[in-house]
Write a protein that holds these residues in place. Structure first.
Motif, PDB file in Angstrom:
ATOM      1  N   ILE A   1       0.860  -1.175   0.000  1.00  0.00           N
ATOM      2  CA  ILE A   1       0.000   0.000   0.000  1.00  0.00           C
ATOM      3  C   ILE A   1       0.899   1.229   0.000  1.00  0.00           C
ATOM      4  O   ILE A   1       1.715   1.394   0.895  1.00  0.00           O
TER       5      ILE A   1
ATOM      6  N   VAL B   1       0.987   5.487  -0.540  1.00  0.00           N
ATOM      7  CA  VAL B   1       0.231   6.725  -0.579  1.00  0.00           C
ATOM      8  C   VAL B   1       1.115   7.790  -1.211  1.00  0.00           C
ATOM      9  O   VAL B   1       2.230   8.016  -0.759  1.00  0.00           O
TER      10      VAL B   1
ATOM     11  N   SER C   1      -0.464  12.344  -0.591  1.00  0.00           N
ATOM     12  CA  SER C   1      -1.633  12.381   0.290  1.00  0.00           C
ATOM     13  C   SER C   1      -2.964  12.362  -0.468  1.00  0.00           C
ATOM     14  O   SER C   1      -3.999  12.601   0.106  1.00  0.00           O
TER      15      SER C   1
ATOM     16  N   ALA D   1      -3.974   6.501  -3.387  1.00  0.00           N
ATOM     17  CA  ALA D   1      -3.684   5.269  -2.679  1.00  0.00           C
ATOM     18  C   ALA D   1      -3.737   4.125  -3.651  1.00  0.00           C
ATOM     19  O   ALA D   1      -4.587   4.106  -4.530  1.00  0.00           O
TER      20      ALA D   1
ATOM     21  N   SER E   1      -3.358  -0.260  -3.979  1.00  0.00           N
ATOM     22  CA  SER E   1      -3.244  -1.534  -3.307  1.00  0.00           C
ATOM     23  C   SER E   1      -3.052  -2.597  -4.360  1.00  0.00           C
ATOM     24  O   SER E   1      -3.868  -2.719  -5.261  1.00  0.00           O
TER      25      SER E   1
ATOM     26  N   ARG F   1     -10.895   2.663  -3.719  1.00  0.00           N
ATOM     27  CA  ARG F   1     -10.454   1.530  -2.899  1.00  0.00           C
ATOM     28  C   ARG F   1      -9.624   0.609  -3.777  1.00  0.00           C
ATOM     29  O   ARG F   1     -10.010   0.281  -4.890  1.00  0.00           O
ATOM     30  N   ASN F   2      -8.484   0.203  -3.272  1.00  0.00           N
ATOM     31  CA  ASN F   2      -7.641  -0.776  -3.966  1.00  0.00           C
ATOM     32  C   ASN F   2      -7.252  -0.338  -5.370  1.00  0.00           C
ATOM     33  O   ASN F   2      -7.142  -1.163  -6.275  1.00  0.00           O
TER      34      ASN F   2
ATOM     35  N   ASN G   1      -7.104  11.628   1.540  1.00  0.00           N
ATOM     36  CA  ASN G   1      -6.717  10.668   2.568  1.00  0.00           C
ATOM     37  C   ASN G   1      -6.685   9.280   1.935  1.00  0.00           C
ATOM     38  O   ASN G   1      -6.579   9.161   0.716  1.00  0.00           O
ATOM     39  N   MET G   2      -6.810   8.237   2.740  1.00  0.00           N
ATOM     40  CA  MET G   2      -6.675   6.884   2.224  1.00  0.00           C
ATOM     41  C   MET G   2      -7.871   6.407   1.423  1.00  0.00           C
ATOM     42  O   MET G   2      -7.798   5.386   0.741  1.00  0.00           O
ATOM     43  N   VAL G   3      -8.995   7.127   1.467  1.00  0.00           N
ATOM     44  CA  VAL G   3     -10.198   6.643   0.776  1.00  0.00           C
ATOM     45  C   VAL G   3     -10.819   7.670  -0.160  1.00  0.00           C
ATOM     46  O   VAL G   3     -11.729   7.340  -0.925  1.00  0.00           O
TER      47      VAL G   3
END
Length: 287
Positions: A23, A25, A28, A31, A33, A90-91, A121-123
């Protein structure tokens, strides 16, 4: 001892059968995966196919009156739209986010712009940018601003759309010049009878500025039909020549029709929703 296979290094023993999840980033706002499946025979990259999706879209302005815009000597004006959006993911990773201004008809965008990342952010990630469009006096109607996110594999995700209303308060309404319709139509005993109705209309901004001529039956205003100037002579309208100011409708009169005198009101409508004068015509349906 001679038939034994050579010993593997400790690194090879560790690498064999490893499955790892990475993972990363980036800035920022992005993301990613990735699943890496590794074996002695082959290394396989398994990507979870979940392209990004737009969850929020804001476009300003959402309405433009061309009469308030400064036109250049070449008859064009530059209009800027501020676009802000939020993309969920996501992913996968967001490669880019594109904004396009689509015309009321047609598939080619009037203007495009790449939106830039602002925060995330992450999502989710926020993107924003300016889209500059070159418009003319005939650029009126309901346009659509479309925002499409793309992942790192070039797949487009879930887009978002917002209607942009462009009008011209200085423009005059269309003028309906004449309507040519049969006075009498005989209802067939079986099957259907084909009739054709034409209307002539004009507009200060040109005939192409007229969207349609609409016919409405006065005893039941829910019953309407459209006359088009689309040149679709073998299609629904039966219009002979596109853009000549003659609007055509080809209609079927079934054998189940009831004898009566029907009154139809005809009105030209332009792409700014302005309406012309009304011309009324009676058609006598008899057996």
């Amino acid at each position: 001892m001679e038939n034994m296979p050579p010993a593997k290094s400790s690194y090879q023993h560790i690498w064999q059968g490893v499955k790892c999840r990475i993972i990363a980033v980036v800035c920022s706002t992005i993301a990613i995966s990735v699943n890496l499946a590794c074996s002695d025979s082959a290394n396989t990259l398994e990507v979870q196919d979940e392209p990004p999706t737009v969850s929020f879209l804001s476009v300003q302005p959402s309405q433009i009156d061309l009469d308030t815009v400064r036109f250049e000597a070449n008859g064009q004006a530059s209009v800027r739209f501020r676009v802000e959006t939020t993309v969920q993911f996501r992913n996968t990773a967001i490669r880019n986010v594109r904004a396009m201004l689509m015309p009321p008809t047609g598939t080619e965008p009037v203007a495009t712009a790449e939106l830039r990342p602002r925060a995330g952010n992450m999502v989710s990630a926020q993107y924003a940018g300016d889209l500059d469009a070159r418009l003319t006096r005939s650029s009126v109607g309901t346009f659509t601003l479309v925002v499409i996110p793309f992942d790192v594999f070039g797949q487009s995700g879930g887009d978002a759309r917002q209607s942009i209303r462009i009008s011209d308060s200085r423009a005059s309404a269309p003028v309906l010049l004449s309507v040519d319709a049969p006075d009498t139509v005989r209802i067939p005993e079986t099957g259907t009878r084909i009739i054709q109705i034409t209307a002539r209309a004009t507009h200060p901004n040109g005939v192409s500025f007229i969207r349609e001529v609409l016919a409405t039956r006065t005893d039941n205003r829910a019953i309407t039909f459209r006359l088009l100037d689309d040149g679709d002579r073998n299609g629904l309208s039966g219009d002979q020549t596109a853009g000549d100011g003659i609007f055509t409708a080809t209609l079927q009169v079934p054998s189940t029709n009831t004898p009566a005198v029907r009154t139809f009101e005809y009105q030209a409508i332009d792409r700014a929703e302005r309406r012309s004068n009304v011309i009324s015509k009676n058609i006598v349906f008899l057996r």
